[in-house]
Design an enzyme around this catalytic site. Structure first.
Site, PDB file in Angstrom:
ATOM      1  CB  CYS A   2      -0.963  -0.065   1.089  1.00 51.91           C
ATOM      2  SG  CYS A   2      -1.927  -1.517   1.560  1.00 51.91           S
ATOM      3  N   GLY A 106       1.690  -2.501   5.377  1.00 57.74           N
ATOM      4  CA  GLY A 106       2.185  -3.623   5.949  1.00 57.74           C
ATOM      5  C   GLY A 106       1.335  -4.855   6.059  1.00 57.74           C
ATOM      6  CB  THR A 311      10.255  -2.118 -12.567  1.00 58.33           C
ATOM      7  OG1 THR A 311       8.792  -1.928 -12.536  1.00 58.33           O
ATOM      8  CG2 THR A 311      11.073  -1.791 -11.447  1.00 58.33           C
ATOM      9  CG  ASP A 374      10.824  -6.094 -11.863  1.00 53.78           C
ATOM     10  OD1 ASP A 374      10.348  -6.940 -11.258  1.00 53.78           O
ATOM     11  OD2 ASP A 374      10.334  -5.482 -13.010  1.00 53.78           O
TER      12      ASP A 374
END
Length: 549
Positions: A2, A106, A311, A374
């Protein structure tokens, strides 16, 4: 995974919502499932708008105009556990004590014991499958114990310190106390990122505006300066009268998640003193040495280096330069399709790869191609990309990953639902290459990956590398826990809700009867009216302005 944001403007007559919305759009890469903003206006009243969807879809001019107040908290969400029900969109709210709003990034690992405590001791009802609501109620319960009519900074530090003793896992949090200020804290291991900055107050005057955010890019865009990271185990309280900060946890191993640098964070962000861009350049340099060694070992040559957008671009360019190979943009990206890794279903991820990328034949036809990515997680994207390259005439396709093989579940907030779904689980490099259809696959070594990040901040002695090693820095993760987590997160149950199923591992309190035979698909509920059953935020009883006409 998040993104969180807290903003306090020195002038309470200026509404903070539009800036919070802009900040959330800069954190959109961290979660595309849902988003929300809660602001605090005159007399401590909260104003809320949150729903499933992207920032640009949820917050139009009308929605923002209803969010009154000079301080607020925002959140973008991708669910790592439980359902994708709109009721789990953050920030969460509790009215007692004092009125508290919280946004959390988290994942907690001791939810079962915490839920039992909430039920048996604190007598607080947890209404969703989100551990973020649980975390908020732990904090609220600790504040409640003061028994005071009005609390002060000392009481808040005590409450956060108590929370850190009770809770295990990864958490970076921004909370707002009605009419008081913004509170930010980070778990003792500092697994998830959080930082702060300030600027001269909008509208003039001698005061300062303050910002908390998951990534520094938000501060850069809004003119905030002196960005610094919230320290592991630290709590910071900001009011219009000043800033208070304190270390409230016992010393622990500082171990930020290295996957932030590999994949999640924007390249223009700085996390824990390390430029994400520079770290990815270093990953490319280190990977070049490994690629050269493996290619020589297999007596193979490469004609061109092609990144998987976006990325891996930085690392791929450095790799190509070091190996003196041509670098080409062989895949063209449709920028209106979300990130496949954080899409909620395996079938949706596979379907969207070809919607998202198109291979240009002239860069592949008749060539030995080195595709740089990545990381390789489920292998869904890699398999489709390799097939696309072969479909347009690539002679050989070699895949190089900036990260080592991912063979373990992440328990700290990244959605890797089960070990069996990870393409590297119980496979060696040769078997992985066969599974994704590559002629050869080359992985970065873990020491090289760690060195690529640590060289820019030697104070970072340890990283959370649990997805590569299976070693969890917080402890408390055993095989039983992992099996329960994998079941909870599995793609074939996400988005489904068991009626009455309030088992603790689903993030519910006790007391309901579970009926295994009766399941329903969660559905979006109209959120336009004020009654709890007619579309207000049924989670918290705080009026939700989303979709009001």
């Amino acid at each position: 995974m998040c993104g969180i944001l807290g903003l306090l403007l020195h002038d309470p007559s200026i509404d903070a919502a539009s800036e919070i919305c802009e900040g959330l759009s800069l954190l959109q890469h961290r979660g595309q499932d849902a988003c929300g903003i809660v602001t605090c206006g005159p007399k401590g009243r909260f104003y809320q708008c949150k729903a499933n969807g992207m920032v640009r879809d949820v917050f139009d001019a009308t929605a923002i105009s209803r969010l009154i107040g000079g301080m607020g908290v925002g959140h973008v969400r991708y669910p790592t556990a439980g359902s994708s029900n709109h009721a789990e969109a953050q920030p969460f709210y509790v009215n007692s004590p004092y009125g508290i709003v919280m946004a959390h990034n988290g994942n907690l690992i001791n939810t079962s014991s915490l839920l039992h405590y909430m039920d048996a001791v604190a007598h607080r009802h947890i209404n969703t499958t989100s551990d973020s609501e649980l975390l908020l109620n732990i904090f609220a319960d600790n504040l409640q114990k003061t028994g005071k009519f009005r609390i002060n900074e000392e009481d808040i530090f005590t409450a956060v310190g108590g929370l850190m003793q009770q809770v295990k896992g990864a958490y970076a949090c921004v909370a707002m106390l009605a009419g008081f200020g913004i509170i930010a804290f980070r778990d003792p291991n500092g697994i998830r990122p959080l930082g702060m900055g300030w600027r001269k107050a909008l509208g003039g005057g001698a005061g300062k505006d303050w910002l908390f955010a998951s990534e520094s890019v938000v501060a850069d865009a809004s003119g905030f300066v002196e960005w610094e990271d919230v320290k592991p185990g630290e709590a910071i309280i900001i009011t219009r009268n000043g800033v208070s900060r304190r270390q409230v946890s016992q010393p622990a191993t500082f171990a930020p998640d290295i996957f932030e640098y590999v994949y999640f964070a924007r390249p223009d962000s700085v996390l824990d003193g390390v430029s994400v861009y520079r770290s990815r350049m270093a990953m490319g340099d280190a990977l070049a040495d490994e690629v050269k060694r493996v290619l020589d070992e297999h007596k193979l040559t490469v004609d061109v280096v092609i990144p998987v957008p976006d990325t891996s671009r930085v690392a791929a360019l450095n790799l190509a330069q070091k190996l003196q190979l041509p670098y080409r943009e062989g895949f063209i990206k449709n920028r209106y399709v979300g990130r496949t890794f954080i899409m909620p279903g395996q079938q949706m991820r596979r379907k969207n790869v070809r919607r998202k990328l198109n291979a240009m034949a002239l860069e592949f036809s008749g060539k030995n191609v080195l595709i740089v990515d990545d990381s390789i997680v489920r292998g869904t994207t890699s398999k489709e990309i390799i097939q696309m390259a072969k479909d347009v005439g690539a002679k050989k396709v070699i895949v190089a990953s900036c990260a080592p093989p991912i063979r373990n579940v992440n328990v700290y907030g990244i959605d890797m639902p089960s070990r069996e779904e990870l393409v590297a689980y119980n496979r060696n490099e040769e078997q992985i290459a066969q599974a994704i259809g590559a002629d050869l696959v080359i992985f970065q070594t873990l020491p090289d990956l760690v060195a690529s990040v640590r060289q820019f901040n030697p104070a970072l002695e340890t990283f959370d590398c649990s997805v590569f090693t299976g070693e969890y820095v917080t402890g408390g993760v055993d095989e039983e826990y992992l099996r329960s987590l994998e079941q909870l997160r599995a793609d074939n149950v996400k988005g489904r809700m068991e009626i009455g199923g309030l088992g603790t591992l689903e993030g519910k309190g006790g007391g309901a009867v579970k009926h295994d035979y009766q399941t329903v698909e969660t559905k979006e509920m109209s959120m336009g009216c004020s009654g709890p059953m007619n579309g207000a935020d049924s989670t918290v009883g705080l009026h939700n302005t989303y979709s009001l006409q």
